[in-house]
Design a protein around this motif. Structure first.
Motif, PDB file in Angstrom:
ATOM      1  N   THR A  79      11.119   3.684  -6.292  1.00  0.00           N
ATOM      2  CA  THR A  79      11.278   2.238  -6.253  1.00  0.00           C
ATOM      3  C   THR A  79      10.229   1.622  -7.155  1.00  0.00           C
ATOM      4  O   THR A  79       9.138   2.161  -7.325  1.00  0.00           O
ATOM      5  CB  THR A  79      11.110   1.675  -4.832  1.00  0.00           C
ATOM      6  N   ASN A  80      10.551   0.530  -7.731  1.00  0.00           N
ATOM      7  CA  ASN A  80       9.629  -0.144  -8.624  1.00  0.00           C
ATOM      8  C   ASN A  80       9.286  -1.523  -8.068  1.00  0.00           C
ATOM      9  O   ASN A  80       8.967  -2.430  -8.808  1.00  0.00           O
ATOM     10  CB  ASN A  80      10.248  -0.249 -10.021  1.00  0.00           C
ATOM     11  N   ASP A  81       9.386  -1.655  -6.765  1.00  0.00           N
ATOM     12  CA  ASP A  81       9.100  -2.941  -6.135  1.00  0.00           C
ATOM     13  C   ASP A  81       7.600  -3.075  -5.904  1.00  0.00           C
ATOM     14  O   ASP A  81       6.965  -2.149  -5.402  1.00  0.00           O
ATOM     15  CB  ASP A  81       9.813  -3.055  -4.786  1.00  0.00           C
ATOM     16  N   PRO A  82       7.041  -4.213  -6.253  1.00  0.00           N
ATOM     17  CA  PRO A  82       5.613  -4.411  -5.979  1.00  0.00           C
ATOM     18  C   PRO A  82       5.379  -4.528  -4.475  1.00  0.00           C
ATOM     19  O   PRO A  82       6.247  -4.963  -3.731  1.00  0.00           O
ATOM     20  CB  PRO A  82       5.285  -5.720  -6.702  1.00  0.00           C
ATOM     21  N   MET A  83       4.204  -4.096  -4.048  1.00  0.00           N
ATOM     22  CA  MET A  83       3.855  -4.231  -2.637  1.00  0.00           C
ATOM     23  C   MET A  83       3.564  -5.695  -2.346  1.00  0.00           C
ATOM     24  O   MET A  83       2.938  -6.384  -3.155  1.00  0.00           O
ATOM     25  CB  MET A  83       2.607  -3.399  -2.317  1.00  0.00           C
ATOM     26  N   ILE A  84       4.016  -6.158  -1.187  1.00  0.00           N
ATOM     27  CA  ILE A  84       3.680  -7.513  -0.788  1.00  0.00           C
ATOM     28  C   ILE A  84       2.327  -7.481  -0.090  1.00  0.00           C
ATOM     29  O   ILE A  84       1.835  -6.420   0.312  1.00  0.00           O
ATOM     30  CB  ILE A  84       4.772  -8.138   0.112  1.00  0.00           C
ATOM     31  N   GLU A  85       1.720  -8.633   0.050  1.00  0.00           N
ATOM     32  CA  GLU A  85       0.347  -8.705   0.563  1.00  0.00           C
ATOM     33  C   GLU A  85       0.193  -8.030   1.918  1.00  0.00           C
ATOM     34  O   GLU A  85      -0.779  -7.288   2.147  1.00  0.00           O
ATOM     35  CB  GLU A  85      -0.101 -10.165   0.651  1.00  0.00           C
ATOM     36  N   THR A  86       1.137  -8.233   2.814  1.00  0.00           N
ATOM     37  CA  THR A  86       1.007  -7.626   4.146  1.00  0.00           C
ATOM     38  C   THR A  86       1.045  -6.098   4.071  1.00  0.00           C
ATOM     39  O   THR A  86       0.367  -5.418   4.838  1.00  0.00           O
ATOM     40  CB  THR A  86       2.113  -8.123   5.100  1.00  0.00           C
ATOM     41  N   GLU A  87       1.823  -5.543   3.133  1.00  0.00           N
ATOM     42  CA  GLU A  87       1.873  -4.098   2.964  1.00  0.00           C
ATOM     43  C   GLU A  87       0.543  -3.561   2.438  1.00  0.00           C
ATOM     44  O   GLU A  87       0.075  -2.508   2.871  1.00  0.00           O
ATOM     45  CB  GLU A  87       3.000  -3.701   2.017  1.00  0.00           C
ATOM     46  N   VAL A  88      -0.057  -4.293   1.511  1.00  0.00           N
ATOM     47  CA  VAL A  88      -1.349  -3.876   0.964  1.00  0.00           C
ATOM     48  C   VAL A  88      -2.407  -3.895   2.067  1.00  0.00           C
ATOM     49  O   VAL A  88      -3.184  -2.950   2.217  1.00  0.00           O
ATOM     50  CB  VAL A  88      -1.768  -4.785  -0.219  1.00  0.00           C
ATOM     51  N   VAL A  89      -2.419  -4.968   2.860  1.00  0.00           N
ATOM     52  CA  VAL A  89      -3.386  -5.084   3.957  1.00  0.00           C
ATOM     53  C   VAL A  89      -3.186  -3.938   4.955  1.00  0.00           C
ATOM     54  O   VAL A  89      -4.152  -3.285   5.373  1.00  0.00           O
ATOM     55  CB  VAL A  89      -3.268  -6.461   4.647  1.00  0.00           C
ATOM     56  N   GLU A  90      -1.949  -3.668   5.327  1.00  0.00           N
ATOM     57  CA  GLU A  90      -1.655  -2.591   6.277  1.00  0.00           C
ATOM     58  C   GLU A  90      -2.090  -1.236   5.712  1.00  0.00           C
ATOM     59  O   GLU A  90      -2.688  -0.412   6.417  1.00  0.00           O
ATOM     60  CB  GLU A  90      -0.165  -2.573   6.599  1.00  0.00           C
ATOM     61  N   PHE A  91      -1.819  -0.994   4.433  1.00  0.00           N
ATOM     62  CA  PHE A  91      -2.185   0.256   3.774  1.00  0.00           C
ATOM     63  C   PHE A  91      -3.692   0.492   3.850  1.00  0.00           C
ATOM     64  O   PHE A  91      -4.153   1.543   4.298  1.00  0.00           O
ATOM     65  CB  PHE A  91      -1.709   0.214   2.315  1.00  0.00           C
ATOM     66  N   PHE A  92      -4.477  -0.509   3.442  1.00  0.00           N
ATOM     67  CA  PHE A  92      -5.920  -0.329   3.425  1.00  0.00           C
ATOM     68  C   PHE A  92      -6.519  -0.324   4.827  1.00  0.00           C
ATOM     69  O   PHE A  92      -7.514   0.356   5.076  1.00  0.00           O
ATOM     70  CB  PHE A  92      -6.584  -1.381   2.534  1.00  0.00           C
ATOM     71  N   THR A  93      -5.913  -1.025   5.757  1.00  0.00           N
ATOM     72  CA  THR A  93      -6.370  -0.974   7.145  1.00  0.00           C
ATOM     73  C   THR A  93      -6.217   0.430   7.703  1.00  0.00           C
ATOM     74  O   THR A  93      -7.117   0.956   8.361  1.00  0.00           O
ATOM     75  CB  THR A  93      -5.577  -1.984   8.013  1.00  0.00           C
ATOM     76  N   LYS A  94      -5.084   1.053   7.428  1.00  0.00           N
ATOM     77  CA  LYS A  94      -4.851   2.416   7.912  1.00  0.00           C
ATOM     78  C   LYS A  94      -5.789   3.410   7.235  1.00  0.00           C
ATOM     79  O   LYS A  94      -6.245   4.365   7.863  1.00  0.00           O
ATOM     80  CB  LYS A  94      -3.399   2.821   7.706  1.00  0.00           C
ATOM     81  N   LEU A  95      -6.085   3.190   5.968  1.00  0.00           N
ATOM     82  CA  LEU A  95      -6.999   4.105   5.273  1.00  0.00           C
ATOM     83  C   LEU A  95      -8.406   4.019   5.840  1.00  0.00           C
ATOM     84  O   LEU A  95      -9.119   5.029   5.893  1.00  0.00           O
ATOM     85  CB  LEU A  95      -7.027   3.809   3.776  1.00  0.00           C
ATOM     86  N   ARG A  96      -8.833   2.837   6.270  1.00  0.00           N
ATOM     87  CA  ARG A  96     -10.176   2.681   6.837  1.00  0.00           C
ATOM     88  C   ARG A  96     -10.323   3.441   8.155  1.00  0.00           C
ATOM     89  O   ARG A  96     -11.418   3.802   8.534  1.00  0.00           O
ATOM     90  CB  ARG A  96     -10.512   1.202   7.040  1.00  0.00           C
ATOM     91  N   VAL A  97      -9.219   3.668   8.835  1.00  0.00           N
ATOM     92  CA  VAL A  97      -9.254   4.354  10.130  1.00  0.00           C
ATOM     93  C   VAL A  97      -9.474   5.861   9.958  1.00  0.00           C
ATOM     94  O   VAL A  97      -9.969   6.522  10.865  1.00  0.00           O
ATOM     95  CB  VAL A  97      -7.939   4.093  10.905  1.00  0.00           C
ATOM     96  N   ILE A  98      -9.130   6.396   8.805  1.00  0.00           N
ATOM     97  CA  ILE A  98      -9.219   7.848   8.588  1.00  0.00           C
ATOM     98  C   ILE A  98     -10.170   8.191   7.439  1.00  0.00           C
ATOM     99  O   ILE A  98      -9.804   8.911   6.513  1.00  0.00           O
ATOM    100  CB  ILE A  98      -7.826   8.452   8.327  1.00  0.00           C
TER     101      ILE A  98
END
Length: 136
Positions: A79-98
């Motif tokens: 897919t070539n769809d850009p991430m929306i802001e909520t997806e970016v926030v969720e992605f980095f939030t999950k990365l901080r947990v691990i």
């Protein structure tokens, strides 16, 4: 997979059994939604499992070997769809947990890739919206 081949002797598993597993996953089964990408992953996993079994001389052949992505979930398209802001926030939030599983360097690399993609999209949008005949 267990519902199809979990209790079947290895030498009795045939390509038709593998086909039924892949089709069940790709097209949905029971109350599960269709998952063509997962079907492709399962196909690759089954090939590797049976290939490893061949090295150990357990099965006589790999019943998953004849299958290709078109037989499972179809060719996968990025897919070539850009991430929306909520997806970016969720992605980095999950990365901080691990943090132990995802290093700081990888975290920063992801942040840089996302930022560069956004910049590229912004430049591309401005370029495509620009009137090259002198009228802005």
């Amino acid at each position: 997979m267990a519902w199809r081949i979990g209790k079947v002797e290895l030498d009795k598993i045939r390509p038709l059994d593998i086909d039924e597993i892949l089709l069940d996953i790709a097209n949905s089964y029971g109350d599960k939604p269709p998952k063509p990408t997962i079907s492709n992953d399962v196909m690759r996993m089954l090939k590797r499992i049976f290939d490893h079994g061949l090295k150990l001389d357990v099965p006589q052949f790999n019943p998953a070997s004849p299958f290709r992505p078109k037989d499972a979930g179809g060719e996968e398209q990025a897919t070539n769809d850009p991430m929306i802001e909520t997806e970016v926030v969720e992605f980095f939030t999950k990365l901080r947990v691990i943090p132990a599983q995802f290093s700081r360097e990888n975290y920063l690399a992801c942040a840089l890739l996302i930022a560069m993609r956004q910049i590229r999209l912004s430049i591309l949008t401005r370029f495509l919206n620009h009137n090259f005949h002198g009228n802005h």
